[in-house]
Scaffold this active site. Sequence first.
Site, PDB file in Angstrom:
ATOM      1  N   HIS A 267       0.930  -1.025   0.021  1.00 18.70           N
ATOM      2  CA  HIS A 267      -0.051  -0.083   0.133  1.00 18.70           C
ATOM      3  C   HIS A 267       0.855   1.262   0.059  1.00 18.70           C
ATOM      4  O   HIS A 267       1.908   1.218   0.785  1.00 18.70           O
ATOM      5  CB  HIS A 267      -0.827  -0.171   1.424  1.00 18.70           C
ATOM      6  CG  HIS A 267      -2.150   0.962   1.045  1.00 18.70           C
ATOM      7  ND1 HIS A 267      -1.916   2.245   0.983  1.00 18.70           N
ATOM      8  CD2 HIS A 267      -3.347   0.765   0.995  1.00 18.70           C
ATOM      9  CE1 HIS A 267      -3.110   2.802   0.963  1.00 18.70           C
ATOM     10  NE2 HIS A 267      -3.924   1.766   0.845  1.00 18.70           N
ATOM     11  N   ARG A 338      -2.682   1.067  -6.324  1.00 21.59           N
ATOM     12  CA  ARG A 338      -1.964   1.056  -5.285  1.00 21.59           C
ATOM     13  C   ARG A 338      -0.599   0.603  -5.628  1.00 21.59           C
ATOM     14  O   ARG A 338       0.594   1.021  -5.364  1.00 21.59           O
ATOM     15  CB  ARG A 338      -2.272  -0.076  -4.312  1.00 21.59           C
ATOM     16  CG  ARG A 338      -3.510   0.634  -3.658  1.00 21.59           C
ATOM     17  CD  ARG A 338      -3.970  -0.170  -2.823  1.00 21.59           C
ATOM     18  NE  ARG A 338      -5.216   0.549  -1.913  1.00 21.59           N
ATOM     19  CZ  ARG A 338      -6.012  -0.123  -1.201  1.00 21.59           C
ATOM     20  NH1 ARG A 338      -5.952  -1.427  -0.760  1.00 21.59           N
ATOM     21  NH2 ARG A 338      -7.161   0.665  -0.531  1.00 21.59           N
TER      22      ARG A 338
END
Lengths: 646, 253
Positions: A267, A338
């Site tokens: 992330h 991401r």
Amino acid sequence: MSILDSKIPQGPLAEKWSRHKTAIKVVSPANKRKLEIIVVGTGLGGASAAASLAELGYNVKAFCYQDSPRRAHSIAAQGGINAAKNYQNDNDSVYRLFIDTIKGGDYRSREGNVYRLAEVSNNIIDQCVAQGVPFGREYGGLLANRSFGGALVSRTFYARGQTGQQLLLGAYHALNRQIAAGSIEMYTRHEMLDVVIIDGKARGIITRDLVSGKIKRFGAHAVVVASGGYGNVFFLSTNAMGSNGSAAWQCYKKGAWFSNPCFVQIHPTCIPVHGDQQSKLTLMSESLRNDGRVWVPKDKAVAEKLRKGEIGPGDISEEERDFYLERRYPSYGNLVPRDVASRAAKERCDAGYGVNAEGKAVYLDFKYSIERLGKNVIEARYGNLFQMYEKITDVDPYKEPMMIYPAIHYSMGGTWVDYNLMTTIPGLYSIGEANFSDHGANRLGASALMQGLADGYFVLPYTIGDYLASEIMVPKTDTKAPEFEAAEKAVTQRIEKLFNIKGTKPVDYFYKKLGQIMWDYVGMSRNAEGLTKAIKLIKEVREEFWKDVKITGEPNNLNPELEKAGRVADFFDIGELMARDALDRNESCGGHFRDESVTDDGEAKRDDENFTYVSCWEWKGEGLEPALHKEELVFENVKLTQRSYK
Amino acid sequence: MADKILKKLNIKVWRQNNAADKGRFETYTIDNISGGSSFLEMLDILNNKLILEDKDPIAFDHDCREGICGTCSLFINGRAHGPDEDITTCQLHMRKFKEGETITIEPWRAASFPVIKDLVVDRTAFEKILQAGGFISVRTGGVPDANSIPIPYEDVEESMDAASCIGCGACVAACKNSSAMLFVAAKVSHLGKLPQGRVEAKQRARSMVSKMDELGFGGCTNTRACEVECPKNISITHIARLNREYLTARLSE
């Protein structure tokens, strides 16, 4: 090979699920009362499944290691949940959500599964609202939406920065209602340590009561594993401290194949690592990229000054700032998926533009949004996230840009399941993050909540009937059977073995070593040499662990060190399988980036000719190499293109 | 900016091997803790030190370590979740402490939350209260379209304020009567402020309150200690709403 029959129904994409529902068997109410189902884990998948199955009339036993089902790590999801409601009139549709998810997953997921996910997404929102989930609303009283990475429409529903919490509370309420009604027996502070197979079918589990240390047997007609992901193999991740891969791993060792273990999500917006005393990383929601602009200095010398603390971000003029996501990906800008955002941050930091003392951070700046919208608006949208950031870093993000860096967050890989969510072991199901099925090589933001609830509320309650319909004549499972005896014995012996090592180092010593190996060689970029080295290093640390780990306390009492030791012992094995899988997949796709497979401009290069498959690993025994099987991915509706967010 | 290093700290902590054990305080020292470390990271470090000294590490509840799961539950220097505002223990950082300080750590103290081991308590009573009616009775499927019920923005915001409760139990631990009124009130407001939740509102307030009484939680005497220590800043105005809801329910009986 018949064992890998994905059972994707024939027919046009949009009709597959409805055709399948018509074709599968249904169990009568009278027979449902005779059947028992075990659900392991009470996050969004487990809680929604347990509640829905109990409502249907099945006898459900639910288990979680936490002291309450409400504490499962789904609770920490911040930004939102996707659905194709098209409430914004921005031309969203089930098909568009399907396409975005397939593309976001870099074409490594099944068309049929992903379409079904998009199809039931709207039911989820309806269900949650009926349960009392206080989703954000417009002043007119209707539901509001926000944008998320990897999509050009605004389809994400949210409850401030606590969407996971509110959705989990909704499922938890439904679970509580069934507990009160007596149709669910809830076992908290219980950890599943093995699955019991009798005559080839899943018939129960072995657990450890974490308070008394007692090893217990539970029988059922079917077992549903909803135990989440294995991101904690990296030691530092955004997962909860207790999140682990052990339940799924025991299934693997009993014959359930494990798919795409190398697909883990990194992330992009987490609070950077600080010093060497850190125990976990904190995520800052992706939704922040709606209003925050990511940048580093254009000039390395300026970055150097920042790292030394000689200047602050406010000293850098507009012209000196490199908004590298907007520069490289003009059409998606700060809202690229991401994996793309993470790699871009790593690229800048590796090139010497990092902005914190360690050189491993980039800025996420809200100055521009605050100027445009006012502080109040930003506070209303992200207040709790800003507060969290300030508490951790002691820096006020209303005044100074946040510093962020990528961190391990989610595992797309997991237990292989067919269209019915059944593993390669009949009667054993895997749902939510624990399975591999819907996100391919990269999960889009706000899709994990969608998948967990889709599986639990709207898929499993239908598909499990197809299997249980043939179990109605099977009596209650006898937990005195030799298979239970053997499984319990193996579990007890493993605990004794851990205690008897009486080594010199605590579990964390080995765990941190494993985490470092994983991050260095099986992290954001991987290559054949590093992966081969990782496999060797993991074996060495594992060997050292089993010779020198020191567990204190008693086996028959609350003993968090013992719990951790068991989980870490499994993480060594999971880490090794991840490295093997990453080594096999000599292409870059989604979250999996191989240095050997890049385009001329440095982007990930997929190799559809050789790798359009799901890797499925089969356990061959302790110390033996696992066998690799392949499920070819068939694309009937989508044309595979090199993913571009430019 | 580099964080300061706390060279030495004394950790005075409640040790109790199990529910039957009487329990006592023990004091340990710990060196070189970064001010940027979290309180629980400090405990991790202390525990690894204890293991090397052949001592049993201190058991404490924790999981998400980002302030949302509600698992952590420490009473630090006389305050639920320690010396900082609007946070859980896992969000407390060591920069809040002074060099050489003695930090006292206790479990939640409440008859309804018996100690399991050391700092770990049993909060099953909260589960039972919610099972008594802390939900809206809808089944999976067969519900109307999400936008078919418009809800005023302010009502949803208020519902959300209450729904932020993480069920940690700080309110009970902070209250001299060990009352669970703020916890119950938060659930009653969360659901009662929404039209979907109105249908069962009276029944809900009645059954949750009676379950709370049955489980031995004390009554509310408006000291506001719960509100002060609530990590999610849940206001005691929700208790006022609960009282109204409860009274109307009783009057309509």
